[in-house]
Enzyme design. Structure first.
Site, mmCIF file in Angstrom:
data_model
loop_
_atom_site.group_PDB
_atom_site.id
_atom_site.type_symbol
_atom_site.label_atom_id
_atom_site.label_comp_id
_atom_site.label_asym_id
_atom_site.label_seq_id
_atom_site.Cartn_x
_atom_site.Cartn_y
_atom_site.Cartn_z
ATOM 1 N N HIS A 65 7.774 -2.325 -3.380
ATOM 2 C CA HIS A 65 8.960 -1.958 -2.262
ATOM 3 C C HIS A 65 9.918 -1.175 -2.157
ATOM 4 O O HIS A 65 10.722 -1.319 -1.952
ATOM 5 C CB HIS A 65 8.572 -3.214 -1.003
ATOM 6 C CG HIS A 65 7.809 -4.132 -0.713
ATOM 7 N ND1 HIS A 65 7.569 -3.949 0.374
ATOM 8 C CD2 HIS A 65 7.474 -5.624 -2.350
ATOM 9 C CE1 HIS A 65 6.263 -5.239 -0.115
ATOM 10 N NE2 HIS A 65 6.516 -5.459 -1.089
ATOM 11 N N ASN A 97 5.226 -1.939 4.676
ATOM 12 C CA ASN A 97 6.864 -1.924 5.549
ATOM 13 C C ASN A 97 7.995 -1.444 5.381
ATOM 14 O O ASN A 97 8.699 -2.075 4.812
ATOM 15 C CB ASN A 97 6.482 -3.660 4.985
ATOM 16 C CG ASN A 97 6.678 -3.736 3.726
ATOM 17 O OD1 ASN A 97 7.138 -3.426 2.856
ATOM 18 N ND2 ASN A 97 7.431 -5.400 3.865
ATOM 19 N N ASP A 307 5.879 -7.010 -7.676
ATOM 20 C CA ASP A 307 6.158 -7.295 -5.734
ATOM 21 C C ASP A 307 7.685 -7.165 -6.046
ATOM 22 O O ASP A 307 8.686 -8.408 -4.862
ATOM 23 C CB ASP A 307 6.261 -8.896 -6.026
ATOM 24 C CG ASP A 307 6.549 -8.644 -4.201
ATOM 25 O OD1 ASP A 307 6.612 -7.591 -3.461
ATOM 26 O OD2 ASP A 307 6.030 -10.029 -3.420
HETATM 27 O O1 DOR Z 1 8.978 -11.739 -0.279
HETATM 28 C C1 DOR Z 1 9.364 -10.946 0.093
HETATM 29 N N1 DOR Z 1 9.342 -9.619 0.586
HETATM 30 N N2 DOR Z 1 7.689 -11.159 0.316
HETATM 31 C C2 DOR Z 1 6.722 -10.235 1.329
HETATM 32 O O2 DOR Z 1 5.541 -10.366 1.402
HETATM 33 C C3 DOR Z 1 7.745 -8.975 1.573
HETATM 34 C C4 DOR Z 1 8.572 -8.924 0.584
HETATM 35 C C5 DOR Z 1 10.109 -7.627 1.155
HETATM 36 O O3 DOR Z 1 9.791 -6.246 1.513
HETATM 37 O O4 DOR Z 1 10.988 -7.715 1.242
HETATM 38 ZN ZN ZN Z 2 5.074 -7.068 -1.273
#
Ligand code: DOR
Ligand code: ZN
Length: 450
Positions: A65, A97, A307
């Site tokens: 992200h 996102n 992630d």
């Molecule tokens: O912990 C998370 N952070 N899980 C997610 O699904 C999104 C991510 C974020 O974009 O901060």
């Molecule tokens: Zn994610």
């Protein structure tokens, strides 16, 4: 910019063996893999002495992200890609996102244009699903740089959410390519959030967003994939129960991934690290961590991802339960996995399978993930013996922290190479942060998917 480069005397981690030798990149492509060496430098070629180093394909991180557009105080495509390069990553796939969300063709075209100017590594992007954007999802199908559709089946950071069956059916029935699901069941989640609202101890996070939440959604996504014969990738598996359940149900249609942090942390680390270790789905329990390892080894889990989800320490400082969920990871994922290898948890060839070849296979990324002649010249040269204590101040991510602050990791990338160009470099005695040596936009290209 297509680089020319010769790596000499490195332990090359090839698809079926590890052998000392030389590797030449010419015109950005791996031209020669020479086990036992013997390649002579050519005029104008950069020569790197790989003695004592292991040569890996560049790591592919299919789950980051990078917050571009919208939150440059957390990250953008330049800072994120430089951080990735510092961690040995040469290609990343970025989640939708952002602010605004990447849910239509225009937004994706804009991201790709910005990445062309700013990213120092190769890049691809997910389009986000909403309850009413099937025609947008269709409009980017087959476009270079678009790796798949992301569906948040449960709420997390941002407001992307599709959880009602009729909307999910509509998406699975009317799109192609890969659907990647954040599998947590929204109905159960909301009722538990209400139930847990008085709890302010961080252990409540994993109790609230429990394994059942994840398992229900994983089962629903699997059924949808099978009913519609649609490729499905379930992102960040966290529980032993899901991994066990998936082991006999996956078939060829379904793939899945695990985060480095779910292979590393458990309830005790959450207690120690507090909101830094807060993420969705949560860090779970020792038995989940061990089961994820065994399901990775038996092939149920296809790849390892970061992630990477940066939030500022200031935003985190409000404490649980208000702190945002997510932690940075691109700079530390490979060193953390190499440390696991050093500790006997896995082999270096396993790491290449899970972090290079695996993601390339899951997303059908052309010509990447293995040291094979004709493949792209994306490489990581790592020193397996280099042990360093990492601190927040060593990081490239704009948020300036790491959940591994104060921990010793053994095994660091010394050179990260994209298309034969060095983009990040570390000296064994120098700063752990190293130097980011790429010019923005000069190296990374948009990824192509088969
Ligand atoms: O912990 C998370 N952070 N899980 C997610 O699904 C999104 C991510 C974020 O974009 O901060
Ligand atoms: Zn994610």
């Amino acid at each position: 910019m297509n680089g020319r480069l010769l790596v000499q005397n490195a332990m090359m981690v090839l698809p079926n063996r590890i052998v000392e030798g030389d590797l030449r990149v010419s015109n950005g492509l791996i031209k020669t893999v020479a086990p036992f060496g013997g390649l002579q430098p050519e005029i104008g070629e950069l020569v790197i002495d790989g003695t004592g180093l292991h040569l890996l394909p560049g790591v592919i991180d299919p789950h980051v992200h990078f917050r571009d557009p919208g939150n440059p105080e957390k990250e953008d495509l330049e800072s994120g890609s430089r951080a990735a390069a510092a961690g040995g990553i040469t290609s990343f796939l970025d989640m939708p996102n952002t602010s605004p969300n990447a849910t239509n063709r225009l937004a994706l075209e804009e991201k790709i244009a910005v990445a062309a100017k700013k990213a120092v590594t190769h890049h691809g992007f997910f389009i986000g699903a909403t309850t009413n954007n099937v025609s947008d999802l269709q409009s980017v199908q087959g476009m270079d740089g678009i790796c798949g559709i992301k569906i948040f089946m449960g709420s997390s950071t941002g407001n992307l959410l599709v959880h009602e069956q009729k909307h999910l059916e509509n998406i699975f029935a009317n799109t192609g390519g890969i659907i990647a699901t954040h599998a947590e069941d929204e109905i159960r989640l909301q009722s538990r959030i209400a139930e847990f609202k008085h709890r302010t101890d961080i252990a409540a996070h994993a109790e609230c967003r429990d394994i059942e939440c994840a398992l229900i959604a994983t089962k629903r996504a699997t059924a949808l994939a099978k009913d519609h014969s649609h490729r499905l990738h379930i992102v960040h598996l966290t529980s032993g129960k899901e991994a066990d359940w998936l082991s006999s149900k996956k078939g060829d249609l379904i793939t899945t991934e695990v985060c480095t942090q779910h292979l590393t942390f458990d309830q005790d680390d959450v207690e120690k690290l507090g909101v830094r270790a807060l993420m969705n789905p949560p860090i779970r329990y020792t038995e989940d961590k061990e089961k994820l390892w065994s399901r990775l080894k038996d092939g149920t889990i296809d790849c390892i991802v970061t992630d990477h989800a940066p939030h500022t320490l200031e935003a985190k400082s409000v404490g649980f339960p208000k702190a945002p969920a997510g932690m940075p990871g691109v700079e530390t994922s490979l060193p953390r996995m190499l440390t696991h290898a050093k500790e006997g948890k896995c082999s270096i060839s396993d790491i290449v399978k899970w972090m290079c070849a695996g993601p390339a296979k899951v997303y059908a990324i052309k010509n990447k993930g293995s040291l094979i002649e004709g493949f792209d010249g994306d490489l990581t040269l790592v020193d397996l013996e280099n042990h360093r204590i990492i601190q927040d101040s060593d990081t490239w991510t704009r948020v300036g922290w790491t959940p591994y602050d104060g921990m010793e990791l053994t095994g660091w990338p010394m050179y990260t190479i994209v298309d034969g160009n060095v983009v990040h470099k570390r000296d064994s005695g120098g700063s752990l942060r190293g130097s980011s040596v790429a010019l923005a936009g000069s190296t990374g290209r948009v990824l192509k998917f088969n």
